[in-house]
Design an enzyme around this catalytic site. Structure first.
Site, mmCIF file in Angstrom:
data_model
loop_
_atom_site.group_PDB
_atom_site.id
_atom_site.type_symbol
_atom_site.label_atom_id
_atom_site.label_comp_id
_atom_site.label_asym_id
_atom_site.label_seq_id
_atom_site.Cartn_x
_atom_site.Cartn_y
_atom_site.Cartn_z
ATOM 1 N N SER A 498 6.457 6.992 -5.983
ATOM 2 C CA SER A 498 6.403 6.417 -7.327
ATOM 3 C C SER A 498 5.833 7.416 -8.330
ATOM 4 C CB SER A 498 5.600 5.115 -7.273
ATOM 5 O OG SER A 498 5.819 4.329 -8.410
ATOM 6 N N ASP A 614 10.929 0.869 -5.177
ATOM 7 C CA ASP A 614 9.683 1.623 -5.104
ATOM 8 C C ASP A 614 9.249 1.896 -3.659
ATOM 9 O OD1 ASP A 614 6.659 2.027 -5.127
ATOM 10 O OD2 ASP A 614 7.093 1.974 -7.270
#
Length: 739
Positions: A498, A614
């Site tokens: 991320s 993610d």
């Protein structure tokens, strides 16, 4: 001349004539040698020479008995050989010009004839057969020396060593060949005299996995002889290997008469078990073959700078080429392919491997005998070329990559050398598409730090850094990287999730700390201004991510992961397969976009018909992934607090519905401490990783967790404060770790 002198001269001629290398020499030549050699008299316990001496002379025993010994790992004397009248001593030094590897002393009063190097050189000029005979003797003697020096043979008497050293027990295994297969009957064990073996085993029907590597002095096959069970592993030669076979009878006799052998066997078994449990299956690289892509050889200064880098990495190395062979072993030594010449070269290489932890073998540009030997003898093959050269494999590389050299099991890596002014590599995928290699490296000609990074990889000492996800808190990674830099810790391979993936990518590009701080501040400003402008109908997500994607495109352009200066990866979570996806090639910006796609906030990235979100959903701090790519220390930087989103007690009605909405929209209302939907969604996406946080901490050599819990996941205004706090915290922890 007295009768005594006459008798001595006659004895000299008689002994010299009985020596194999001198048989066939004219009587007049033997008489000349007898006159020109020096006769040394030794009393009992006198030393002829000591281990480590540089003494360019050859000796022949005239009378008496001498013995050779070396000091073992425990400080104990290990008898290696004994010498009677007519035996030769020291031929390896004369031919290979290496320091003495053992000590020779007189057991009783003895006499030896000393042949100086000038005398031998004149002899070699007129009688080439003498050199060849001595070379053959030296080859076998060195192998016998290495056998006797094996830890398994510690304390074994000379007579038993001679028995085990019988010609029938010797076995030569070409690189890539199999010694025995898992499940076969156990009928013997083997001692590795030179070369290397890999042990692999299949568990529960799964694919074979390498469980250990065995080099010179090691042994395999002993477990089957001890238990009577079939082979528990498959053993293959990873390079040309010389072995001595011990039958079940030999082994039983050795263990019964030399009980200390069992101690060495137990130590080796314990080492294999501990390394297997620790997941350390990578062998130490001792010999590296350098293959040039260009026909005119290696880029200027490459070998010399790499040697310096290896020295800095505490792996002193020495470079050998066919030209050096011709100098040390004589003209034609690098191109002669007969058995004696092959043994001579193998032992010559073994001598250098004994002296240096790492040896670089420079292959010829063409597929010569020396090149073939280098490739078969290597633990690792480095394919080296200028980045602007033709990327098509040349003849040597083509033969290598097609498996013609018996090196299919040897690890191969590509090194591209760039100009000093290169901003960023490009076109690496073309190079990789034309050859199958295990890894690739980028170095700049005049950048010493690039060569030091390459050297740490070769020495199994690269430093890996993993950056977690964490939204705005991810800016704290910049402070942590600054602390690493100021503490002198390099970053040789980097990965992240991320926001950590984005910061890691900038670092892998070569962005320095001041520029990285500016980029972090700019990202925070852009995010604050543009995030809410992309709000959309929540069919797939609350935010369309158009502006986020545009920002990543502008920041990273068309850069591919393969074109970053240092190895990089990021991870995402595959909703379609419920598995982690590792991104280590292809478009950089789209990989970061996938790694940062918080479910519900941004839409998934679709790749090959599968949805990626993610990486924090499944692994917010991919230390385990780094472990597979980094043999050295792994540093984990975690900016996601274990406990987050705590709220003051409040009626359930105040956490939702109109009261909460009014408090958030009313500009005159007091700031609420209740979490918003974005924080809740982002925290939810990390829950799966938080449960394994303790295991992740233990897997890292250094775990850093900057204090970020007081900063909201989307508080981009706190950039500089996060960087400063993280720097102070991490520097203190790093300095403690370094002490």
């Amino acid at each position: 001349m007295s009768i005594h002198d006459y008798t001595l001269e006659s004895r000299k001629v008689e002994v010299l004539g009985s020596f194999n290398a001198f048989r066939g020499l004219p009587e007049s030549q033997l008489e000349t040698l007898a006159r020109e050699t020096e006769c040394l008299s030794l009393n009992a316990d006198d030393r002829l020479f000591e281990e480590g001496d540089v003494d360019d002379a050859l000796y022949i025993v005239l009378s008496g008995t001498l013995q050779m010994f070396a000091i073992g790992s425990g400080g104990r004397k290990q008898a290696l050989a004994s010498f009677a009248p007519g035996d030769c001593i020291g031929e390896t030094v004369v031919l290979f010009h290496r320091p003495r590897q053992a000590t020779v002393y007189a057991v009783v009063q003895s006499h030896v004839l000393k042949f100086s190097l000038p005398l031998l050189s004149r002899l070699f000029e007129h009688y080439a057969s003498v050199r060849e005979e001595l070379r053959s003797l030296a080859s076998h003697r060195l192998l016998s020396f290495h056998l006797a020096s094996s830890p398994l043979m510690e304390g074994v008497d000379i007579e038993r060593l001679r028995m085990l050293d019988g010609e029938a027990n010797w076995l030569r295994l070409a690189g890539g060949a199999t010694l025995f297969e898992q499940g076969e009957p156990s009928d013997s064990m083997y001692v590795v005299v030179c070369g290397r073996l890999a042990l692999s085993a299949s568990r529960s029907g799964g694919p074979p996995e390498v469980i250990a590597h065995v080099g010179r002095g090691g042994f395999v096959g002993e477990m089957g002889l001890l238990t009577g069970e079939p082979r528990s592993a498959t053993v293959r030669a990873t390079r040309d290997t010389q072995l001595v076979r011990l039958s079940a009878e030999d082994f039983e006799s050795l263990v019964v008469q030399q009980p200390q052998c069992m101690r060495q066997i137990a130590k080796r078994l314990a080492t294999i078990v501990s390394e297997k449990d620790a997941g350390r299956k990578k062998a130490r690289v001792a010999t590296i073959a350098l293959v040039s892509v260009a026909s005119n050889g290696f880029p200027a200064g490459f070998v010399e700078t790499l040697l310096d880098g290896l020295s800095d990495a505490a792996l002193p190395a020495f470079a050998l080429s066919s030209r050096r062979i011709e100098i040390e072993l004589g003209p034609g030594a690098a191109s002669s392919s007969d058995e004696a010449a092959h043994h001579g070269l193998m032992n010559w290489l073994a001598e250098y491997e004994s002296e240096f932890p790492c040896v670089l073998l420079q292959c010829d540009p063409e597929l010569s005998f020396w090149t073939s030997l280098c490739l078969r003898h290597a633990d690792l093959i480095l394919i080296v070329g200028p980045s602007d050269a033709d990327s098509r494999p040349g003849p040597v590389e083509a033969a290598l990559l097609e498996g013609q050299m018996g090196t299919s099991a040897t690890r191969k890596e590509l090194v591209l050398v760039h100009s000093d002014a290169a901003r960023l590599p490009s076109g690496t995928s073309v190079w990789l598409g034309r050859r199958k290699v295990h890894a690739h490296h980028h170095v700049r000609r005049g950048r010493k730090s690039d060569y030091q990074r390459l050297a740490r990889f070769l020495a199994n000492k690269p430093v890996g850094v993993v950056l977690s996800g964490g939204g705005a808190r991810g800016l704290a990674h910049i402070g942590a990287l600054k602390a690493l830099e100021d503490c002198g810790l390099p970053v040789d391979v980097i990965g992240g999730t991320s926001m950590g993936a984005a910061v890691a990518a900038q670092w892998a590009k070569g962005v320095d700390i001041p520029a990285l701080i500016d980029i972090g501040a700019d990202f925070g400003r852009n995010f604050r201004r543009r995030f809410f402008r992309d709000m959309t109908f929540p069919a797939v997500s609350l935010n369309s991510a158009h502006r986020f994607s545009s920002y990543l495109k502008d920041s990273f352009g068309d850069i591919r992961i393969e074109d970053l200066w240092i190895p990089y990866f990021c991870n995402s979570s595959n909703l379609s397969t419920a598995a982690i996806t590792i991104h280590d090639e292809g478009s950089l910006w789209t990989s970061i976009r996938a790694s940062a796609s918080i479910p519900g906030i941004w839409p998934p990235v679709v790749r090959d018909g599968q949805m990626l979100v993610d990486g924090g959903v499944m692994d917010n701090l991919p230390v385990s992934v780094m472990r597979t790519r980094c043999a050295g220390p792994v540093i984990a930087i975690d900016v996601s607090p274990t406990i987050d989103l705590t709220v003051p007690s409040a009626p359930q009605s105040e956490l939702s519905g109109w009261p909460m909405l009014w408090k958030r929209l009313n500009p005159f209302a007091a700031k609420t401490q209740q979490p918003h939907i974005f924080s809740i969604l982002s925290r939810t996406s990390q829950l799966g990783s938080i449960g394994s946080a303790e295991a992740t901490k233990k897997a890292a050599d250094l775990y850093l967790q900057p204090p970020t819990s007081h900063v909201d996941f989307f508080d981009w205004k706190a950039a500089q404060r996060l960087i400063d706090l993280s720097y102070t915290h991490c520097r203190e922890k790093i300095e403690q770790w370094q002490r």
